[in-house]
Write an enzyme that holds these catalytic residues in place. Structure first.
Site, mmCIF file in Angstrom:
data_model
loop_
_atom_site.group_PDB
_atom_site.id
_atom_site.type_symbol
_atom_site.label_atom_id
_atom_site.label_comp_id
_atom_site.label_asym_id
_atom_site.label_seq_id
_atom_site.Cartn_x
_atom_site.Cartn_y
_atom_site.Cartn_z
ATOM 1 N NE ARG A 262 -13.351 -0.183 4.506
ATOM 2 C CZ ARG A 262 -13.705 -0.715 3.359
ATOM 3 N NH1 ARG A 262 -13.504 -1.983 3.115
ATOM 4 N NH2 ARG A 262 -14.297 0.015 2.437
ATOM 5 C CB CYS A 263 -9.631 2.786 11.169
ATOM 6 S SG CYS A 263 -8.320 2.134 12.203
ATOM 7 C CD GLU B 13 -9.206 4.622 6.580
ATOM 8 O OE1 GLU B 13 -9.172 5.620 7.318
ATOM 9 O OE2 GLU B 13 -8.216 4.087 6.098
ATOM 10 C CD GLN C 50 -2.734 -1.114 2.563
ATOM 11 O OE1 GLN C 50 -2.707 -2.111 3.264
ATOM 12 N NE2 GLN C 50 -3.435 -0.042 2.899
#
Lengths: 711, 155
Positions: free
Chosen positions: A293-294, A663, A146
């Site tokens: 996912r935050c 998110e 990523q």
């Protein structure tokens, strides 16, 4: 090898293994079957040592020292340390003021809560192909990353190969969710093997390796204290956290933030004074602590404050929607400076809450619940009104290894008006190709089907920090818009030259510049693009392209109001989600279809965490469940139907007003599910139940309360 | 290691390949036959990203041996499009935003293909049950269900 957090981590264990499944040896073979055979020939003799599994024991006086290699260091990333197994203390806020407010408040509620260790577990595991060319001295690495540019910097620092001779290619990757930000020992092993052997080396994890060794999230043991007056107006918030970081401090946070952005835990509310203290410790478990996912530790922060609001509501007998209303930051107070130092950019929380309560007929649901309770049935209503902080951003606040957290875009308009644009971010399924092309098409009036977006190849893309923490639209999207505007500014000069007027005489309309008041006197962007390569004003360089490295003035603060309704089977403990209504405000909505898709996905991941995901260990540190047989990934059948809604409150500082969205649904839905499950038992005095809400755990509560007796 | 020559139809083309008897079909399809659309995600036959069609059944190719395909007919995601034209399912997945990272998509498509052969107009419930052996981490499934419905209407 150095970690992103300032610690060192073993590539292959030397003398001491710190956690189950830690890499101890590597086998290189022609194919996976031969490698598996060869692996059987490796015999490792393990001598058992005392272990620490429970982080509450890490700093005991008689606790075994886990990391002899750093025992003399006064800091491993952040210091000072107060015990050999202590990593850092991070504190923020007004401690004395908070304690005073707690001591004098009408009411104080206190709760211990565990946000358990969970794993992002994208469907594609991690992997790479490293290829070192001994003649040219070039290293090419195909990798599921990523953050390919940061990987290049890390690889250069570790290997001594100049960054210009390293090419990191992150192609289409099968999801990331925070798991693919860091650099793992096996990447290093593959690269070293390729340098030594001069051949391409491929490493692909299996699922068990993925779940056992790569970065997990959360594992925050939190205690919240919320003080209020008798009307429910908040007076103070105090939070203590014990963070289990595993055997190495290799969580992925901006360098200066050992607890990430956790101090955004005052949420959507006016909290006059607050104090947060986080201690990080070592245990004999895999290293990690990434943002699943935050944004960095924001899921934990949102969970804490939303749970505390519910608990306060129960203590005072004030409805959970009402108590939130009484404490909201009001629309006219933005930008709002929180007591822990954040400047929330924009919001209109009361409007969002009202929209949701009306849509679901909240009063009607409460009436139905009262009737159900009278019949001995368990129905729960969950509510959250959360604010996130995303787009890890301003370089004055955030860096990784000293590199500021800007984001980049480069736009080249070709003579025929088609566009090649490259960004420093990397899509892991968020459809950057569509969103970025749409931004450029809108800014430049060129057809999106002739705009090619490329990311993930460090040889061609401008340096960027990558995609995580909802950075892509807030920072990468901003860079794209600004770069496009630079192109348009040059195009305007060319148009003025072609039309023989001053720039001030021109108006922009969709895809062309028009001379004010002279119909027909105009140049389209395509005509300007052609002219940029043969007829530009004197003194101007040819070509039509621009690069922007966008360093935003602030984070963005998307928010949402989620409401869920659950029915619980009192004989099995099964929680059935009857309804989930999610209203998100992510500022300007660039592509509604993509936003909806992100929300569906985020809610489903939130459902997974809330209802089943956890990584349990036995007392010797064995991970009990590291395949999809045990680790919960909801299927088509369990996943609820999602209802979505929105309001639009643009960010005042983002060039497009956009805030980021992927998110929010994960961060917001998890406390919403807990809120609903606890609500089903609220009339019986239950104030909190720890995640995950599996049928077994819920049944235990039912049984403890004696609700499962058959007549 | 014992090797065996096997042959089968892969996307309507006859293929012959020498494999070790222990080799999994997924590995042979990907690494020997170069059809990398079929993915591998979990090794325990839970995730379904390796789903292929074998003799008219959906199978998880990470859990059967390549030799079991000998003499059979295998279809992978690469076999869905015909004459350069995407299959209605593929078009519907694009139109209805039925994929995000795309890693589960080949398995979803090939399983949906078989589902629609068995039941040309499934209800939402039948789609959800019929695809429950295929996991997705990105979409929340809602748009996949929608895409399968769209495709069913067009086929």
């Amino acid at each position: 090898m150095p970690t992103l957090a300032g610690d060192v981590q073993a590539v292959l264990a030397d003398e001491k293994v710190h956690f189950q499944y830690q890499e101890v040896a590597a086998v290189i073979a022609d194919n996976r079957y031969i490698a598996a055979d060869a692996l059987d020939l490796v015999e490792v003799e393990y001598e058992p040592l005392p272990v620490i599994v429970d982080p509450h024991r890490s700093m005991d006086a008689d606790a075994p020292i886990l990391r002899e290699d750093v025992v003399k260091k006064d800091k491993v990333g952040q210091g000072p340390r107060k015990h050999a197994n202590h990593i850092f203390t991070w504190a923020v806020g007004d401690k004395e003021g908070t304690d005073r407010a707690l001591a004098s408040a009408d009411v104080v509620v206190k709760e211990d809560m565990l946000y358990p260790r969970v794993h992002p577990s994208p469907l594609e595991t991690c992997g790479c192909v490293a290829s070192f060319d001994k003649i040219k001295g070039n290293l090419t690495v195909y990798i599921t990353s990523q953050a390919p540019h940061i990987v290049r910097t890390v690889v250069s620092i570790l290997s001594g190969v100049p960054e210009s001779k390293i090419r990191i290619i992150s192609p289409d990757i099968g999801g990331g969710f925070g798991n693919k930000v860091g650099v793992y020992p096996s990447y290093v092993t593959a690269i070293v093997a390729s340098i030594v052997l001069g051949r391409p080396i491929k490493w692909i994890e299996d699922r068990m390796e993925h779940l056992s060794t790569t970065a997990w999230a959360r594992d925050y043991h939190m205690t919240g204290e919320l003080a209020a007056d008798k009307d429910g107006k908040i007076k103070a918030l105090k939070v203590k956290v014990l963070a289990d970081h595993g055997a190495f401090n290799s969580h992925a946070q901006p360098t200066k933030w050992p607890a990430g952005l956790f101090s955004v835990c005052t949420g959507s509310y006016q909290v006059p004074v607050a104090h947060v203290n986080v201690d990080g410790v070592y245990t004999n478990k895999a290293p990690g602590g990434v943002a699943y996912r935050c944004s960095f530790r924001v899921a934990e922060a949102v969970y804490l404050i939303e749970r505390m609001m519910d608990i306060l509501s129960q203590k005072l007998g004030i409805d959970k929607a009402e108590i939130r209303s009484r404490n909201f930051i009001q629309a006219e107070q933005f930008p709002y400076k929180t007591s822990l130092g954040w400047e929330l950019d924009s919001g209109d929380y009361p409007t969002a809450l009202k929209k949701v309560l009306d849509a679901v007929d909240y009063a009607g649901l409460r009436k139905e619940q009262a009737e159900k309770r009278a019949q001995g049935e368990l129905m729960g209503i969950g509510l959250v009104t959360f604010t996130e902080i995303v787009g890890a951003e301003p370089s004055k606040a955030c860096d990784v290894l000293g590199v500021g957290m800007f984001e980049s875009a480069e736009i080249r308009v070709h003579p025929t008006g088609s566009v090649m644009a490259r960004m420093g971010t990397i899509s892991t399924g968020q459809a950057h190709e569509t969103t970025y092309a749409q931004i450029i098409a809108t800014e430049l009036g060129l057809p999106s089907e002739e705009i090619t977006i490329e990311e993930g190849d460090t040889d061609t893309a401008p340096y960027g920090l990558g995609t995580y923490g909802s950075r892509s639209t807030p920072v990468g999207g901003a860079a794209t818009a600004v770069a496009a505007r630079k192109v348009r500014a040059k195009a305007k000069k060319i148009a003025a030259h072609l039309l023989e007027v001053s720039e001030d005489d021109l108006d922009w309309e969709i895809d062309r510049f028009k001379v004010k008041g002279v119909p027909g006197q105009e140049k389209t962007m395509k005509e300007i693009a052609w002219a940029a390569y043969n007829n530009v004003p004197e003194g101007m360089e040819m070509g039509l392209e621009a690069v922007d490295y966008y360093d935003p003035p602030n984070f963005t603060y998307p928010y949402g109001v989620y409401l869920s309704v659950v029915d619980i089977d009192k004989f099995t403990g099964e929680v059935k989600v009857r309804r989930f209504y999610a209203l998100d405000d992510c500022g300007t909505r660039i592509n509604p279809m993509i936003i909806e898709g992100q929300i569906h996905g985020g809610l489903t991941e939130g459902f997974a965490v809330a209802m089943g995901q956890e990584m349990p260990f036995d007392e010797e540190g064995n991970l009990l469940g590291n395949t999809f047989m045990d680790y919960f990934i909801p299927s088509f059948v369990e996943t609820p139907q999602w209802e979505t809604d929105f309001t639009v409150t643009p960010s005042p500082h983002h060039p497009l007003g956009a805030k980021g969205v992927a998110e929010s649904p994960h961060v917001g839905s998890i406390p919403c599910f807990t809120s609903a499950v606890v609500d089903a038992f609220a009339h019986l005095g239950v104030t909190h139940m720890d995640l995950p809400h599996t049928a077994q755990k819920v049944w235990k509560k039912i049984h403890e309360l004696g609700l499962d007796k058959r007549d | 290691m014992i090797k065996k020559k096997i042959s089968f139809k892969l996307n309507e083309q006859e293929v012959e390949v020498e494999v070790e008897t222990r080799e999994l079909l997924a590995h042979v399809i990907r690494e020997q036959l170069g059809k990398t659309g079929t993915h591998i995600g979990c090794d325990t036959s839970h995730c379904g990203v390796c789903t292929v069609d074998l003799n008219g059944n959906s199978v998880k190719s990470c859990t059967i041996l390549a030799v079991q395909a000998d003499g059979g007919e295998v279809m992978t995601v690469e076999g869905l499009a015909t004459n350069g034209e995407l299959h209605p399912l593929q078009q519907a997945f694009i139109q209805d935003h039925g994929l995000q990272c795309g890693f589960c998509t080949p398995g979803m498509l090939i399983r949906s293909y078989r589902l629609l052969q068995e039941n040309p107009s499934p209800t939402e419930e039948e789609i959800r049950v019929g695809l429950s052996g295929n996991l997705c981490r990105c979409t929340g499934y809602q748009n996949i269900v929608k895409a399968v419905k769209t495709a069913a209407e067009k086929m």
